[in-house]
Write a protein that holds these residues in place. Sequence first.
Motif, short mmCIF file in Angstrom:
data_model
loop_
_atom_site.label_atom_id
_atom_site.label_comp_id
_atom_site.label_asym_id
_atom_site.label_seq_id
_atom_site.Cartn_x
_atom_site.Cartn_y
_atom_site.Cartn_z
N GLN A 207 0.84 -1.19 0.00
CA GLN A 207 0.00 0.00 0.00
C GLN A 207 0.89 1.25 0.00
O GLN A 207 1.85 1.35 0.75
CB GLN A 207 -0.92 -0.01 1.22
CG GLN A 207 -2.17 0.84 1.07
CD GLN A 207 -1.94 2.27 1.47
OE1 GLN A 207 -1.13 2.54 2.33
NE2 GLN A 207 -2.65 3.20 0.85
N ALA A 208 0.57 2.20 -0.89
CA ALA A 208 1.48 3.30 -1.17
C ALA A 208 1.74 4.19 0.03
O ALA A 208 2.89 4.53 0.31
CB ALA A 208 0.93 4.13 -2.33
N GLU A 209 0.70 4.59 0.76
CA GLU A 209 0.88 5.55 1.84
C GLU A 209 1.49 4.93 3.09
O GLU A 209 2.31 5.54 3.77
CB GLU A 209 -0.47 6.20 2.21
CG GLU A 209 -0.99 7.20 1.20
CD GLU A 209 -1.57 6.53 -0.03
OE1 GLU A 209 -1.81 5.30 0.02
OE2 GLU A 209 -1.79 7.22 -1.05
N SER A 210 1.12 3.70 3.41
CA SER A 210 1.55 3.09 4.67
C SER A 210 2.68 2.08 4.51
O SER A 210 3.29 1.68 5.50
CB SER A 210 0.36 2.38 5.33
OG SER A 210 -0.08 1.30 4.51
N ASN A 211 2.95 1.63 3.26
CA ASN A 211 3.93 0.57 3.00
C ASN A 211 3.54 -0.77 3.62
O ASN A 211 4.37 -1.66 3.77
CB ASN A 211 5.33 0.97 3.48
CG ASN A 211 6.03 1.89 2.50
OD1 ASN A 211 5.81 1.82 1.30
ND2 ASN A 211 6.87 2.77 3.03
N VAL A 212 2.29 -0.92 3.97
CA VAL A 212 1.80 -2.18 4.53
C VAL A 212 1.59 -3.17 3.38
O VAL A 212 1.03 -2.83 2.34
CB VAL A 212 0.49 -1.95 5.31
CG1 VAL A 212 -0.13 -3.28 5.74
CG2 VAL A 212 0.76 -1.08 6.54
N ILE A 213 2.02 -4.41 3.58
CA ILE A 213 1.84 -5.45 2.58
C ILE A 213 0.39 -5.94 2.64
O ILE A 213 -0.02 -6.56 3.64
CB ILE A 213 2.82 -6.62 2.80
CG1 ILE A 213 4.26 -6.10 2.81
CG2 ILE A 213 2.63 -7.68 1.73
CD1 ILE A 213 4.66 -5.41 1.54
N ALA A 214 -0.37 -5.65 1.61
CA ALA A 214 -1.77 -6.04 1.59
C ALA A 214 -1.95 -7.51 1.17
O ALA A 214 -2.87 -8.19 1.64
CB ALA A 214 -2.56 -5.14 0.65
N ASP A 215 -1.08 -7.99 0.27
CA ASP A 215 -1.16 -9.39 -0.15
C ASP A 215 0.16 -9.75 -0.82
O ASP A 215 0.95 -8.88 -1.20
CB ASP A 215 -2.33 -9.60 -1.12
CG ASP A 215 -2.70 -11.08 -1.25
OD1 ASP A 215 -2.13 -11.90 -0.50
OD2 ASP A 215 -3.55 -11.40 -2.09
N GLU A 216 0.41 -11.05 -0.95
CA GLU A 216 1.61 -11.52 -1.62
C GLU A 216 1.32 -12.83 -2.33
O GLU A 216 0.34 -13.53 -2.01
CB GLU A 216 2.76 -11.71 -0.63
CG GLU A 216 2.46 -12.67 0.51
CD GLU A 216 3.61 -12.72 1.49
OE1 GLU A 216 4.63 -13.37 1.16
OE2 GLU A 216 3.49 -12.12 2.58
N ALA A 217 2.16 -13.14 -3.30
CA ALA A 217 1.96 -14.36 -4.08
C ALA A 217 3.31 -14.81 -4.61
O ALA A 217 4.28 -14.02 -4.68
CB ALA A 217 0.98 -14.13 -5.24
#
Length: 339
Positions: A207-217
Amino acid sequence: MDTRTALLAAAAAVLVVSAVGVVAAPDALDDPREETERPGDLHVAGVVVSPGEVRGETAELRLGVDLRHRGPPVENVTVRHRAIGADSGLLVDETTVDVGTVDGGGERTINGSVDVEREGGYRIETVVFADGERRESRTTRVGGVAALTPDYADTRVGFTEGNVWPTVAVSVREADNTTATLSVSVSVTNRGDTASEPLDLRLLMRQAESNVIADEASETVGSVRPGRTDTVTMTVEVPANYNYYVDAALWSDDVLIDETQGVANLNPRETISADETVEEVEFSVEDFAGGDDAAGGADGADAGAPTGDGSTEDGTPGFGPVVALAALLAAALYARRRA
């Protein structure tokens, strides 16, 4: 006996004595210049530097010295290599190659190596000795060692670099007010001459603003033929109405091979773009030809000169907001006094 007969007899006696002396001591009439044999000639025709084993922090530089010989044999020949930091002037590594006796004339290659750190540039000093006496020397300059790829990461497979075709392409498969299902396609190209080994492709939705990883694959990239491009598609699910960086990386046995980045703009009111950082470093080798005049030339002549946009080369603007504000205040005071 008359005088003429006496002189002839004396000359004959001298010749007899000389002949007997030559037979008894044959070295008596040798040319003294031939008592010491002329030493053989050694000459460095050239030095070739090539990368050897490249490790994580250090790299091996292989050195091939073309040694030219002429004349009598030369014994106890050694070749010494010194790697000296171009900026620091400190000795980094030193090796000596025992050559032994050089004879037969012609030219031969003497191989050696030095180990240096994978950063900066170096000056390689090569000296040829015979019986401990310096005979010939050569200096070679090496730069861009940081551009050498470590052996564990040396592969010709990487992400596609195209002007039109996207390396990372994102499309929306499903979406509602809370979540969005995205299809992410990543292009991988084999630039080598042989088919590649399978690699791991890992994807992070950040996520651009928070740098939180929303999902991965993750997905396995199969063998790619030489000169071919393979496209791998993965599905991720992220919260809707946000913007995301799509971070993609290629791995081989947990070694990072290549990485790239794309974006997914799901917020219609604000968009982001992928970070672009380009830095080109080339490994180079050249003969040392002396330093340039650091105070002269185009670089020195234009130092501190103003640029076309009203700022100097150090980035200081010619007219800033403070100057503009001061000008407005001065104009207001002037108008008030006139009134």
